[in-house]
Scaffold this motif. Structure first.
Motif, PDB file in Angstrom:
ATOM      1  N   TYR A 153     -14.600  -9.412  -0.195  1.00  0.00           N
ATOM      2  CA  TYR A 153     -15.307  -8.359  -0.340  1.00  0.00           C
ATOM      3  C   TYR A 153     -15.022  -7.540   0.979  1.00  0.00           C
ATOM      4  N   GLY A 154     -14.882  -6.285   0.736  1.00  0.00           N
ATOM      5  CA  GLY A 154     -14.474  -5.226   1.668  1.00  0.00           C
ATOM      6  C   GLY A 154     -14.437  -3.930   1.354  1.00  0.00           C
ATOM      7  N   ASP A 155     -13.887  -3.190   2.267  1.00  0.00           N
ATOM      8  CA  ASP A 155     -13.619  -1.696   2.304  1.00  0.00           C
ATOM      9  C   ASP A 155     -12.226  -1.513   1.776  1.00  0.00           C
ATOM     10  N   SER A 156     -11.830  -0.216   2.299  1.00  0.00           N
ATOM     11  CA  SER A 156     -10.411   0.004   2.090  1.00  0.00           C
ATOM     12  C   SER A 156      -9.215  -0.852   2.591  1.00  0.00           C
ATOM     13  N   ILE A 157      -9.912  -1.490   3.980  1.00  0.00           N
ATOM     14  CA  ILE A 157      -8.929  -2.286   4.371  1.00  0.00           C
ATOM     15  C   ILE A 157      -8.428  -3.589   3.574  1.00  0.00           C
ATOM     16  N   THR A 158      -9.571  -4.057   2.989  1.00  0.00           N
ATOM     17  CA  THR A 158      -9.627  -5.111   2.138  1.00  0.00           C
ATOM     18  C   THR A 158      -8.576  -4.958   0.606  1.00  0.00           C
ATOM     19  N   GLN A 159      -9.082  -3.668   0.292  1.00  0.00           N
ATOM     20  CA  GLN A 159      -8.357  -3.309  -0.977  1.00  0.00           C
ATOM     21  C   GLN A 159      -6.881  -2.728  -0.687  1.00  0.00           C
ATOM     22  N   GLY A 160      -6.649  -2.537   0.562  1.00  0.00           N
ATOM     23  CA  GLY A 160      -4.945  -2.299   1.083  1.00  0.00           C
ATOM     24  C   GLY A 160      -4.752  -0.959   0.864  1.00  0.00           C
ATOM     25  N   TYR A 161      -5.694  -0.125   1.002  1.00  0.00           N
ATOM     26  CA  TYR A 161      -5.435   1.176   0.698  1.00  0.00           C
ATOM     27  C   TYR A 161      -4.302   2.097   1.509  1.00  0.00           C
ATOM     28  N   SER A 163      -1.529   0.655   2.938  1.00  0.00           N
ATOM     29  CA  SER A 163      -0.255  -0.129   3.209  1.00  0.00           C
ATOM     30  C   SER A 163       0.778   0.663   2.139  1.00  0.00           C
ATOM     31  N   VAL A 164       2.120   0.615   2.526  1.00  0.00           N
ATOM     32  CA  VAL A 164       3.099   1.354   1.720  1.00  0.00           C
ATOM     33  C   VAL A 164       3.482   0.470   0.561  1.00  0.00           C
ATOM     34  N   ASN A 165       3.642  -0.766   0.971  1.00  0.00           N
ATOM     35  CA  ASN A 165       3.798  -1.680  -0.036  1.00  0.00           C
ATOM     36  C   ASN A 165       2.361  -2.373  -0.540  1.00  0.00           C
ATOM     37  N   HIS A 166       1.978  -2.185  -1.487  1.00  0.00           N
ATOM     38  CA  HIS A 166       0.359  -2.462  -2.004  1.00  0.00           C
ATOM     39  C   HIS A 166       0.301  -3.946  -1.732  1.00  0.00           C
ATOM     40  N   SER A 167       1.211  -4.806  -2.026  1.00  0.00           N
ATOM     41  CA  SER A 167       1.073  -6.345  -1.780  1.00  0.00           C
ATOM     42  C   SER A 167       1.001  -6.716  -0.285  1.00  0.00           C
ATOM     43  N   HIS A 168       1.166  -5.856   0.644  1.00  0.00           N
ATOM     44  CA  HIS A 168       1.045  -6.264   2.087  1.00  0.00           C
ATOM     45  C   HIS A 168      -0.315  -6.105   2.438  1.00  0.00           C
ATOM     46  N   CYS A 169      -1.295  -6.019   1.650  1.00  0.00           N
ATOM     47  CA  CYS A 169      -2.657  -5.966   2.058  1.00  0.00           C
ATOM     48  C   CYS A 169      -3.099  -7.444   2.548  1.00  0.00           C
ATOM     49  N   TYR A 170      -3.867  -7.598   3.570  1.00  0.00           N
ATOM     50  CA  TYR A 170      -4.108  -8.855   4.105  1.00  0.00           C
ATOM     51  C   TYR A 170      -4.899  -9.826   3.094  1.00  0.00           C
ATOM     52  N   ALA A 171      -5.542  -9.379   2.352  1.00  0.00           N
ATOM     53  CA  ALA A 171      -6.120 -10.453   1.146  1.00  0.00           C
ATOM     54  C   ALA A 171      -5.030 -11.208   0.502  1.00  0.00           C
ATOM     55  N   ARG A 172      -4.001 -10.527  -0.005  1.00  0.00           N
ATOM     56  CA  ARG A 172      -2.895 -11.097  -0.566  1.00  0.00           C
ATOM     57  C   ARG A 172      -2.070 -12.010  -0.015  1.00  0.00           C
ATOM     58  N   MET A 173      -1.860 -11.644   1.331  1.00  0.00           N
ATOM     59  CA  MET A 173      -0.753 -12.350   2.361  1.00  0.00           C
ATOM     60  C   MET A 173      -1.576 -13.658   2.754  1.00  0.00           C
ATOM     61  N   VAL A 174      -2.834 -13.474   3.247  1.00  0.00           N
ATOM     62  CA  VAL A 174      -3.668 -14.505   3.448  1.00  0.00           C
ATOM     63  C   VAL A 174      -3.883 -15.606   2.464  1.00  0.00           C
ATOM     64  N   SER A 175      -4.082 -15.239   1.280  1.00  0.00           N
ATOM     65  CA  SER A 175      -4.224 -16.192   0.075  1.00  0.00           C
ATOM     66  C   SER A 175      -2.860 -16.857  -0.132  1.00  0.00           C
ATOM     67  N   SER A 176      -1.905 -15.970  -0.138  1.00  0.00           N
ATOM     68  CA  SER A 176      -0.375 -16.456  -0.293  1.00  0.00           C
ATOM     69  C   SER A 176       0.028 -17.529   0.763  1.00  0.00           C
ATOM     70  N   PHE A 177      -0.483 -17.623   2.008  1.00  0.00           N
ATOM     71  CA  PHE A 177      -0.099 -18.481   2.753  1.00  0.00           C
ATOM     72  C   PHE A 177      -0.848 -19.896   2.293  1.00  0.00           C
ATOM     73  N   PHE A 178      -2.093 -19.998   2.064  1.00  0.00           N
ATOM     74  CA  PHE A 178      -2.896 -20.951   1.537  1.00  0.00           C
ATOM     75  C   PHE A 178      -2.529 -21.458   0.304  1.00  0.00           C
ATOM     76  N   ASN A 179      -1.564 -20.709  -0.339  1.00  0.00           N
ATOM     77  CA  ASN A 179      -1.329 -20.990  -1.878  1.00  0.00           C
ATOM     78  C   ASN A 179      -2.558 -20.849  -2.639  1.00  0.00           C
ATOM     79  N   ALA A 180      -3.649 -19.873  -2.415  1.00  0.00           N
ATOM     80  CA  ALA A 180      -4.772 -19.627  -2.897  1.00  0.00           C
ATOM     81  C   ALA A 180      -4.716 -18.555  -4.002  1.00  0.00           C
ATOM     82  N   GLU A 181      -5.348 -18.990  -5.029  1.00  0.00           N
ATOM     83  CA  GLU A 181      -5.660 -17.869  -5.964  1.00  0.00           C
ATOM     84  C   GLU A 181      -6.717 -16.871  -5.205  1.00  0.00           C
ATOM     85  N   TYR A 182      -6.408 -15.404  -5.518  1.00  0.00           N
ATOM     86  CA  TYR A 182      -7.150 -14.857  -4.880  1.00  0.00           C
ATOM     87  C   TYR A 182      -7.797 -13.729  -5.864  1.00  0.00           C
ATOM     88  N   TYR A 183      -8.991 -13.222  -5.286  1.00  0.00           N
ATOM     89  CA  TYR A 183      -9.780 -12.100  -6.062  1.00  0.00           C
ATOM     90  C   TYR A 183     -10.308 -11.084  -5.145  1.00  0.00           C
TER      91      TYR A 183
END
Length: 334
Positions: A153-161, A163-183
């Motif tokens: 849950y969060g604002d533009s920083i969570t949505q990744g607004y 980042s030049v590369n959209h997939s570089h938002c922290y939510a995706r990168m954190v979950s990727s580290f833990f091999n976690a599905e993320y929402y």
């Protein structure tokens, strides 16, 4: 081999609803109730709740080619075995009636055999509609298997607004580290508001909340901010208490425009101290048994780490933000 609707649905992650419609397969990230609630707070917030932030296709295949056609959207980012390999805009996906085709090989062009393919959807602009997805005839095909689930849950920083590369938002990168599905339920411009909490049919092991900087600039009193934060955290804890093992709250990070808001405070329009706002949020987190991650320790307080130079991390800033969040989470997630 053109994938069926059911096969595409099996490899679709981060969506509340995946539906077959006349013009293709449509994705919805937020519930109707959430879209309406955000829209009542502000029209722009309601529109952002319809965006496809955090939705992805994620699967393993022995195919040598991937062909995908979409209607609407924006910038799609393609990963092969966890490495970013293609950034494709809507204009490049369908040219002269041809769909986008990606060779599933290593960076030197050599064949891989079976590989993992992740297609990250755009964070904004318009909802994504998939026309079709094709693999080589006879190729193997299976959804990726995750070890756990994370909900953000969060604002533009969570949505990744920013980042030049959209997939570089922290939510995706954190979950990727833990091999976690993320929402990703981040909404640019969002703030603590209980009306936006709803069941998206997702049962997370880990919940992350990262609001506060918009609350600081919106509320006139510290008591109003604290009441909203307390109410929101309580509702989220109640909604996910059956499955979530850990609840994290990331407090607001540095921003460079504090003098502007101090001046506004003198006119009775906003709070004057981000430090006091942060303290109120941290107090609420502790009250609800949530683990605090200190936002001030995630990104250096220098403009070069922020895309707008004062608030939103750029890709480098997001990498450091992600590194700091993972460091804290590893103390609790084994």
């Amino acid at each position: 081999m053109r994938l069926t609707f059911e096969q595409i649905k099996q490899i679709s992650f981060g969506a509340y609803a995946v539906t077959q419609q006349e013009n293709g397969i449509r994705y919805q990230r937020c519930t109707d109730k959430q879209i309406e609630a955000w829209g009542k707070l502000h029209h722009d917030l309601g529109e952002r709740a319809t965006y496809s932030s955090g939705i992805s296709l994620d699967f393993h295949t022995s195919s040598k080619k991937l062909r995908i056609a979409t209607i609407g959207g924006g910038q799609f980012e393609y990963y092969i075995n966890g490495v970013l390999r293609a950034i494709v805009t809507m204009k490049e996906i369908c040219v002269d009636g041809k769909c986008f085709e990606l060779s599933l090989c290593d960076p030197l062009g050599d064949e891989l055999g079976e590989c993992r393919v992740t297609v990250c959807f755009p964070r904004g602009n318009s909802p994504v509609v998939i026309d079709y997805v094709e693999l080589d005839d006879g190729a193997s095909f299976a959804p990726h298997k995750y070890d756990s689930k994370m909900l953000f849950y969060g604002d533009s920083i969570t949505q990744g607004y920013s980042s030049v590369n959209h997939s570089h938002c922290y939510a995706r990168m954190v979950s990727s580290f833990f091999n976690a599905e993320y929402y990703n339920l981040g909404i640019g411009g969002g703030r603590f508001d209980i009306s936006t909490v709803d069941d998206v049919g997702y049962e997370p092991d880990t919940v992350v909340i990262a609001f506060g900087t918009n609350d600081f600039t919106h509320h006139k009193t510290l008591e109003a901010l604290k009441a909203k934060a307390d109410e929101f955290m309580g509702a989220v804890k109640e909604l996910h208490k059956g499955t979530a093992k850990n609840f994290f709250v990331i407090s607001p990070l540095w921003r460079a425009d504090l003098e502007k808001w101090v001046a506004n405070e003198e006119k009775g329009r906003t709070l004057s101290s981000l430090a006091h706002a942060r303290a109120a949020i941290i107090e609420c987190a502790e009250k609800h048994g949530m683990i605090h991650i200190n936002g001030l320790e995630l990104v250096p307080p220098f403009p070069e780490y922020f895309r707008d130079e004062y608030l939103h991390p750029n890709d480098l800033g997001f990498c450091l933000y992600t590194q700091g969040v993972i460091k804290e989470m590893r103390k609790y997630i084994k």
